[in-house]
Design a protein around this motif. Structure first.
Motif, short mmCIF file in Angstrom:
data_model
loop_
_atom_site.label_atom_id
_atom_site.label_comp_id
_atom_site.label_asym_id
_atom_site.label_seq_id
_atom_site.Cartn_x
_atom_site.Cartn_y
_atom_site.Cartn_z
N ARG A 33 -107.25 13.57 -10.41
CA ARG A 33 -106.35 12.51 -10.84
C ARG A 33 -105.46 12.00 -10.03
N ALA A 36 -106.87 9.12 -8.40
CA ALA A 36 -106.95 7.93 -9.15
C ALA A 36 -105.43 7.19 -8.99
N SER A 213 -106.05 6.09 -19.61
CA SER A 213 -105.81 6.83 -18.94
C SER A 213 -106.62 6.27 -17.66
N GLU A 215 -107.64 7.89 -15.26
CA GLU A 215 -108.73 9.44 -15.04
C GLU A 215 -109.33 10.18 -16.33
N THR A 216 -110.28 9.91 -16.50
CA THR A 216 -110.91 10.21 -18.00
C THR A 216 -110.42 12.02 -18.12
N THR A 217 -110.54 11.79 -18.73
CA THR A 217 -109.25 13.43 -19.48
C THR A 217 -110.44 13.36 -20.62
N GLY A 234 -110.50 5.22 -17.71
CA GLY A 234 -110.72 5.55 -15.82
C GLY A 234 -110.60 4.22 -15.56
N GLY A 258 -110.78 5.16 -11.55
CA GLY A 258 -111.98 6.58 -12.08
C GLY A 258 -113.11 6.52 -11.76
N THR A 259 -112.84 7.93 -11.70
CA THR A 259 -114.71 8.80 -10.92
C THR A 259 -115.13 9.98 -11.78
N TRP A 260 -114.42 9.87 -12.69
CA TRP A 260 -115.09 10.99 -13.96
C TRP A 260 -116.28 10.82 -15.24
#
Length: 393
Positions: A33, A36, A213, A215-217, A234, A258-260
């Motif tokens: 996070r 990001a 967001s 980054e994925t949540t 992301g 994002g990367t997740w």
């Protein structure tokens, strides 16, 4: 003509924790996070952006641990262009607001009211901050109510759900038609919104966006017939505005940062081939240490296929950031055929015990109060007896 390019992001929620992540994965998630945010700064430099706006929920809440807060403030301080932060529902501008800790950090600005802020000559920001955790009115409409058309580029930064795009029904819903009307008059030129974690345009004008967001949540649900949840997170938005008089042209580009990956999956299984498909699907994820999968399985399997499924899933659980069953939706039953039972190296009491356990694990036995727990215990006992029979044969 006035020209500007900036980055629109939101819902950083720095300090977020996910209960389904083990400690080492949570640590990597925390770091992702922050990274990001760094990538957003790099994107600003690459695209010649003059500033960054964060449309609410910069922090997970107003009482982060000192170490978490320190790292968050450091990553904001190191951004290569000025950043403007809007208080959201997770971090409202209340008496003990976390935004008091940003004071004095060069290049970090808080949009604490709705007075237009001059970024530079010809470019303004208008904030619609949350001063309480739950708004009681449309803060975006309130923020622009008394504003007149301007030849300057003016960006409204808000946070909350919009009429027609959520399930809520409150006076606080953002009126998109009101914002479009203001944009058509030259009062505002772009609306940077936060709250929804998926990237989405909210108007055919192309001037009102949720950035999502960076980054994925949460989960993108790939269950057939569902396809919902956090469908496109992301990202960050690169926004370019050209304005001549009261007329503006707006271009918005979505850029992944994002990367997740978080996904909900569902499979129907009936034999060893179906088990192989499930495992192949899971093995196909490229970055398993940054991937979270919750899954459901429905159907019936024999002893060998069940054993293979559990063995493969057990090995993969150690590789993924998190891989776990959706117990509420699981409906997987053990149903060996007579040939399988006859081929087991079991005799006498052991064979009868196996048959009895199989009966206890059946769908019929699982129905009723406490039935699913008893069936699960029976399945565990069957697998243990099955494994022991193979090891001693």
């Amino acid at each position: 003509m006035t020209h500007t390019t900036f980055i629109h992001t939101s819902d950083l929620q720095l300090g977020m924790t996910r209960k389904f992540l083990p400690p080492e994965a949570q640590s990597r998630f925390d770091d992702a996070r922050l990274r990001a945010v760094t990538r957003i700064g790099e994107l600003a430099v690459e695209r010649g952006a003059e500033f960054i706006v964060v449309a609410g929920d910069v922090f997970e809440h107003n009482s982060l641990e000192p170490k978490t807060l320190g790292r968050a403030l450091e990553v904001l301080r190191k951004l290569p262009v000025p950043v403007y932060l809007l208080p959201g529902n997770h971090d409202p501008l209340v008496a003990d607001s976390i935004f008091s800790r940003t004071e004095g950090i060069e290049g970090v600005h808080v949009l604490g009211d709705s007075v237009p802020v001059t970024v530079r000559e010809g470019v303004e920001l208008v904030g619609a901050p949350l001063l309480t955790k739950h708004a009681s009115e449309d803060l975006c409409a309130k923020a622009i109510h008394d504003l007149e058309p301007t030849e300057a580029v003016r960006v409204l930064v808000g946070h909350g759900q919009a009429e027609g795009f959520g399930t809520e029904d409150t006076d606080a819903l953002i009126d998109i038609a009101c914002l479009d009307a203001a944009a058509s008059r030259g009062v505002i030129d772009y609306v940077a919104l936060g709250d929804t974690h998926s990237t989405a345009p909210l108007s055919s004008s192309g001037r009102v966006w949720f950035s999502g967001s960076p980054e994925t949540t949460d989960y993108f649900d790939r269950t057939p017939g569902v396809a919902g949840g956090e469908v496109d997170s992301g990202n960050a938005l690169v926004v370019t505005v050209d304005k001549e008089g009261f007329d503006a042209t707006v271009e918005v580009e979505k850029v992944p940062v994002g990367t997740w990956t978080f996904e909900a999956r569902a499979w129907e299984v009936a034999d060893a081939d179906d088990v192989a498909t499930v495992i192949e699907d899971l093995k196909a994820y490229p970055e398993k240490d940054r991937t979270v999968i919750k899954y459901s399985l429905t159907g019936t399997l024999g002893l060998e296929a069940t054993r293979e499924l559990e063995r493969e899933l057990g090995e993969l659980e150690d590789i993924f950031a998190a891989l776990y069953p959706r117990e509420r939706l699981m409906s997987l039953h053990l149903e060996p055929d007579e040939e399988e039972l006859e081929n087991l190296p079991l005799t006498g009491y052991a064979k009868e015990a196996m048959r009895e356990l199989i009966g206890q694990a059946s769908p019929e036995a699982a129905s009723g109060p406490g039935g699913e727990e008893r069936a699960a215990a029976a399945r565990d006992a069957i697998n243990l007896l099955f494994r022991l029979s193979k090891e001693t044969n």
